[in-house]
Structure formats: structure tokens, C-alpha cells
Write an enzyme that holds these catalytic residues in place. Structure first.
Site, PDB file in Angstrom:
ATOM      1  N   SER A  29       2.004 -38.065 -58.490  1.00 55.82           N
ATOM      2  CA  SER A  29       1.652 -39.603 -57.993  1.00 55.82           C
ATOM      3  C   SER A  29       0.473 -39.813 -58.964  1.00 55.82           C
ATOM      4  O   SER A  29      -0.599 -39.106 -58.673  1.00 55.82           O
ATOM      5  CB  SER A  29       1.433 -39.666 -56.652  1.00 55.82           C
ATOM      6  OG  SER A  29       2.319 -39.410 -55.940  1.00 55.82           O
ATOM      7  N   HIS A  60       6.085 -42.945 -59.742  1.00 55.51           N
ATOM      8  CA  HIS A  60       7.179 -42.236 -60.344  1.00 55.51           C
ATOM      9  C   HIS A  60       8.094 -42.951 -61.021  1.00 55.51           C
ATOM     10  O   HIS A  60       8.920 -43.732 -60.418  1.00 55.51           O
ATOM     11  CB  HIS A  60       7.875 -41.517 -59.123  1.00 55.51           C
ATOM     12  CG  HIS A  60       6.630 -40.364 -58.276  1.00 55.51           C
ATOM     13  ND1 HIS A  60       6.651 -39.177 -58.768  1.00 55.51           N
ATOM     14  CD2 HIS A  60       5.992 -40.692 -57.534  1.00 55.51           C
ATOM     15  CE1 HIS A  60       5.718 -38.611 -57.948  1.00 55.51           C
ATOM     16  NE2 HIS A  60       5.112 -39.449 -57.233  1.00 55.51           N
ATOM     17  N   HIS A  82      11.028 -37.031 -53.367  1.00 54.01           N
ATOM     18  CA  HIS A  82      10.579 -36.551 -52.167  1.00 54.01           C
ATOM     19  C   HIS A  82      11.634 -36.717 -51.175  1.00 54.01           C
ATOM     20  O   HIS A  82      12.430 -37.240 -50.919  1.00 54.01           O
ATOM     21  CB  HIS A  82       9.485 -37.609 -51.792  1.00 54.01           C
ATOM     22  CG  HIS A  82       8.321 -37.569 -52.988  1.00 54.01           C
ATOM     23  ND1 HIS A  82       8.258 -38.446 -54.091  1.00 54.01           N
ATOM     24  CD2 HIS A  82       7.306 -36.746 -53.039  1.00 54.01           C
ATOM     25  CE1 HIS A  82       7.514 -38.173 -54.587  1.00 54.01           C
ATOM     26  NE2 HIS A  82       6.664 -37.313 -54.091  1.00 54.01           N
ATOM     27  N   TYR A  84      10.988 -37.284 -48.136  1.00 52.46           N
ATOM     28  CA  TYR A  84      10.761 -38.459 -47.194  1.00 52.46           C
ATOM     29  C   TYR A  84      11.565 -39.629 -47.632  1.00 52.46           C
ATOM     30  O   TYR A  84      11.766 -40.780 -46.982  1.00 52.46           O
ATOM     31  CB  TYR A  84       9.449 -38.641 -47.018  1.00 52.46           C
ATOM     32  CG  TYR A  84       8.545 -39.099 -48.006  1.00 52.46           C
ATOM     33  CD1 TYR A  84       8.624 -40.427 -48.826  1.00 52.46           C
ATOM     34  CD2 TYR A  84       7.803 -38.175 -48.569  1.00 52.46           C
ATOM     35  CE1 TYR A  84       7.867 -40.582 -49.765  1.00 52.46           C
ATOM     36  CE2 TYR A  84       7.031 -38.135 -49.711  1.00 52.46           C
ATOM     37  CZ  TYR A  84       7.079 -39.603 -50.321  1.00 52.46           C
ATOM     38  OH  TYR A  84       6.374 -40.241 -51.569  1.00 52.46           O
ATOM     39  N   GLU A  85      12.156 -39.684 -48.850  1.00 46.97           N
ATOM     40  CA  GLU A  85      12.769 -40.829 -49.394  1.00 46.97           C
ATOM     41  C   GLU A  85      14.318 -40.711 -48.888  1.00 46.97           C
ATOM     42  O   GLU A  85      15.141 -41.640 -48.805  1.00 46.97           O
ATOM     43  CB  GLU A  85      13.027 -40.882 -50.727  1.00 46.97           C
ATOM     44  CG  GLU A  85      11.777 -40.945 -51.537  1.00 46.97           C
ATOM     45  CD  GLU A  85      11.725 -40.596 -53.120  1.00 46.97           C
ATOM     46  OE1 GLU A  85      12.197 -41.619 -53.698  1.00 46.97           O
ATOM     47  OE2 GLU A  85      11.507 -39.636 -53.463  1.00 46.97           O
ATOM     48  N   ALA A 112      -0.257 -34.925 -56.290  1.00 40.73           N
ATOM     49  CA  ALA A 112      -1.495 -35.367 -55.479  1.00 40.73           C
ATOM     50  C   ALA A 112      -1.251 -34.688 -53.984  1.00 40.73           C
ATOM     51  O   ALA A 112      -0.343 -34.593 -53.576  1.00 40.73           O
ATOM     52  CB  ALA A 112      -1.363 -36.800 -55.265  1.00 40.73           C
ATOM     53  N   MET A 210       3.234 -33.518 -49.886  1.00 39.21           N
ATOM     54  CA  MET A 210       4.797 -33.841 -49.470  1.00 39.21           C
ATOM     55  C   MET A 210       5.852 -33.320 -50.302  1.00 39.21           C
ATOM     56  O   MET A 210       6.727 -34.095 -50.667  1.00 39.21           O
ATOM     57  CB  MET A 210       4.842 -35.337 -49.099  1.00 39.21           C
ATOM     58  CG  MET A 210       3.715 -35.842 -48.029  1.00 39.21           C
ATOM     59  SD  MET A 210       3.969 -37.573 -47.834  1.00 39.21           S
ATOM     60  CE  MET A 210       2.495 -37.702 -46.506  1.00 39.21           C
ATOM     61  N   SER A 211       5.365 -32.457 -51.237  1.00 36.57           N
ATOM     62  CA  SER A 211       6.377 -32.231 -52.409  1.00 36.57           C
ATOM     63  C   SER A 211       5.913 -30.911 -53.132  1.00 36.57           C
ATOM     64  O   SER A 211       5.459 -30.002 -52.212  1.00 36.57           O
ATOM     65  CB  SER A 211       6.182 -33.113 -53.799  1.00 36.57           C
ATOM     66  OG  SER A 211       4.811 -32.736 -54.500  1.00 36.57           O
ATOM     67  N   ASN A 234      -8.139 -37.193 -51.741  1.00 33.76           N
ATOM     68  CA  ASN A 234      -8.692 -37.579 -50.447  1.00 33.76           C
ATOM     69  C   ASN A 234      -8.986 -36.355 -49.775  1.00 33.76           C
ATOM     70  O   ASN A 234      -8.559 -35.282 -49.718  1.00 33.76           O
ATOM     71  CB  ASN A 234      -8.053 -38.569 -49.732  1.00 33.76           C
ATOM     72  CG  ASN A 234      -6.649 -38.024 -49.467  1.00 33.76           C
ATOM     73  OD1 ASN A 234      -5.612 -38.378 -50.120  1.00 33.76           O
ATOM     74  ND2 ASN A 234      -6.468 -37.466 -48.089  1.00 33.76           N
ATOM     75  N   HIS A 246      -1.497 -44.708 -49.899  1.00 28.81           N
ATOM     76  CA  HIS A 246      -0.863 -44.349 -51.074  1.00 28.81           C
ATOM     77  C   HIS A 246      -1.572 -44.817 -52.240  1.00 28.81           C
ATOM     78  O   HIS A 246      -1.567 -44.280 -53.411  1.00 28.81           O
ATOM     79  CB  HIS A 246       0.698 -44.778 -51.140  1.00 28.81           C
ATOM     80  CG  HIS A 246       1.260 -44.062 -52.192  1.00 28.81           C
ATOM     81  ND1 HIS A 246       1.632 -43.048 -52.531  1.00 28.81           N
ATOM     82  CD2 HIS A 246       2.244 -44.827 -53.373  1.00 28.81           C
ATOM     83  CE1 HIS A 246       2.206 -42.661 -53.696  1.00 28.81           C
ATOM     84  NE2 HIS A 246       2.428 -43.806 -54.147  1.00 28.81           N
TER      85      HIS A 246
END
Length: 275
Positions: A29, A60, A82, A84-85, A112, A210-211, A234, A246
Site C-alpha cells: 500500500s 494497488h 488480500h 479480506y477482499e 505497510a 494483513m498480507s 502507524n 487506510h
């Protein structure tokens, strides 16, 4: 999945005859700008490649770039899948195996991530030395393709020690502060609760995202060496007063893009010649 990778590799061979990249890169990201550095790039949209799902997340683009980055021929995935998609873990298999089939020896992931160390600062880079998979899935579930790797691949040394050393040297030579630590992968898309952040720290994680982990598992299964670097966008929930979003991830990813670009180029310059 394996047949899709073979078909995708065939399309690459038709588009760029004789091209054999040494390193496959995935850009996380906000880090897509690194693709702008690829010289004489041939661009293939994911939609043209069997088994390559088109990303639905901002930052992306969903393109495969084939060309020269620094002193190495590379295949650059500008965007990733990802879970979560709504994709199963196996969705990453065609992407990574295609990189293997077109000649890539190394898989290099960028991402990220949220920092779990309170002294970290947004925009810093972290060398991933190991991972914890809490995505509750594995891309190798299902029938094994013995032509790519064994049924039960080990994950000790998943992140290549020699590549880690090259990245440390490159960072030192370039004056880039490079933190190190363990990356923990969650399913997402929700950010972590305060209790989860405390638990992840107890597990020994230094960053959460998350990846990346499914990709590295597939890369190691098929014999590729792996390296990965996170942009710490962060502090994780509960470690600061900042509200997570995001947009924040994209902002700090873009802010760190210059250092990430210099680090990747420095790594590629220091890769030993093929033996």
C-alpha cells in the site's frame, strides 16, 4: 492454481520473449511509485493473466511490470491480493508461482504495517526477520503439486539470512534507519483491538499487517529465497492517540517511498552475480 501459473508464464514469454527476471517484487500500500523506476517496462494488467485477481483496494493498481530496476531484471507486481477482499489463501498461488516459472530466484515483498514497538515512528522501515500467521488459513491447503515443492515445506529460515545481511548493509551505507522484527499477519480488514495488540506483543511480534505471509509461504514452497520490508505507517491501536485509517497507511507509505526505493535499489546492487 498451478495450471493457471503455467498459462500466465506462457503469456509473459509471448509478451517479452527471452526475458528472465532474477527478482520478483510485490509493492504494498502506497509503495507503487517504486514501479516508476522500472526501465523499459512491459506492462501486463492482472486481468490479462490467468489466476491473477484484480485488486480492489486503493493503492494497488493490479499490473505486472517486466523490466530493469537498477542493475537487475525484475518482475514487479504493482498491487497484491488480500484475503479480506474475499479471496481464499490459495489466490496468491498463481501470482507467486508465475514469478518462479519466468525465472525469479528471489521473492521480495514490501508492505505497510502497524508498529507494536512504542518507540517506532510512522514512516520508518522494518526488516522482516520472521513471521506469525494468524490469518487462519494457508495457501498450500489442498492437493500438493510436487513439481513446485514438497507436501510439508519447512518455514524455518523463511526470510533468507544472506538477503537480510545485504539489506542491513545497504541501509547502513545509505544512511537509512532500518528496524528489525517479526511480522504478524491477521485476516483484516478491521484494525486490531487494544487487547489484540497487547496479545500480539506477548507473542513476540513487532509489527502487524494483513498480507505477505501467504506469499512468502508459496515462495518458500517452490524454492525461492524470500526477503521482506515493512513501512511502519502507524503505531498499533492503543499505543498512541492517533485514529487509524487506510488513508493514513497510504500517506505514510508514500512518504517512505523514497527510502524504500533507495533500499531496494541498494539491495539489488549488492546481490552477488549468478553462480
Amino acid at each position: 492454481m498451478s495450471e493457471q501459473a503455467r498459462k500466465a508464464a506462457g503469456i509473459v514469454a509471448q509478451r517479452v520473449p527471452g526475458f528472465t527476471p532474477r527478482v520478483g517484487l510485490t509493492l504494498g500500500s502506497g509503495l507503487g511509485a517504486l514501479a516508476d523506476q522500472v526501465e523499459n517496462a512491459t506492462v501486463i494488467p492482472f486481468g490479462d493473466l490467468p489466476g491473477f485477481p484484480e485488486p480492489s483496494v486503493a493503492g494497488h493498481q493490479g499490473r505486472l511490470l517486466l523490466g530493469r530496476l537498477g542493475c537487475q531484471d525484475v518482475a514487479c507486481l504493482q498491487g497484491r491480493v488480500h484475503l479480506y477482499e474475499g479471496h481464499p489463501p490459495q489466490a496468491v498461488v498463481p501470482l507467486v508461482r508465475t514469478l518462479k516459472l519466468i525465472g525469479c530466484e528471489t521473492y521480495f515483498a514490501t508492505n505497510a504495517a502497524g508498529a507494536l514497538d512504542p518507540d517506532a515512528q510512522p514512516g520508518q522501515l522494518m526488516l522482516i526477520t520472521d513471521h506469525i500467521n494468524l490469518q487462519f488459513g494457508n495457501p498450500l491447503v489442498g492437493p500438493n503439486d510436487d513439481q513446485f515443492g514438497p507436501r510439508f515445506p519447512p518455514m524455518d529460515g523463511a526470510y533468507d539470512a544472506e538477503h537480510q545481511a545485504l539489506l542491513r548493509t545497504a541501509a547502513s551505507d545509505l544512511g537509512i534507519e532500518l528496524r528489525e522484527g517479526v511480522y504478524l499477519a491477521t485476516l483484516g480488514p478491521s484494525f486490531e483491538s487494544h487487547a489484540e495488540v497487547r496479545a500480539f506483543g506477548l507473542l513476540g511480534a513487532n509489527a502487524v499487517g494483513m498480507s505477505t505471509v501467504p506469499e512468502v509461504i508459496v515462495a518458500r514452497h517452490c524454492g525461492m529465497r524470500a526477503a521482506a520490508v515493512s513501512v511502519l505507517t502507524n503505531l498499533a491501536a492503543g499505543l498512541s492517540d492517533m485514529v487509524l485509517s487506510h488513508e493514513q497507511t497510504l500517506h505514510y507509505g508514500q512518504a517512505a517511498a523514497a527510502d524504500m526505493t533507495r533500499l531496494v535499489l541498494g539491495f539489488l546492487e549488492r546481490l552477488p552475480a549468478k553462480g
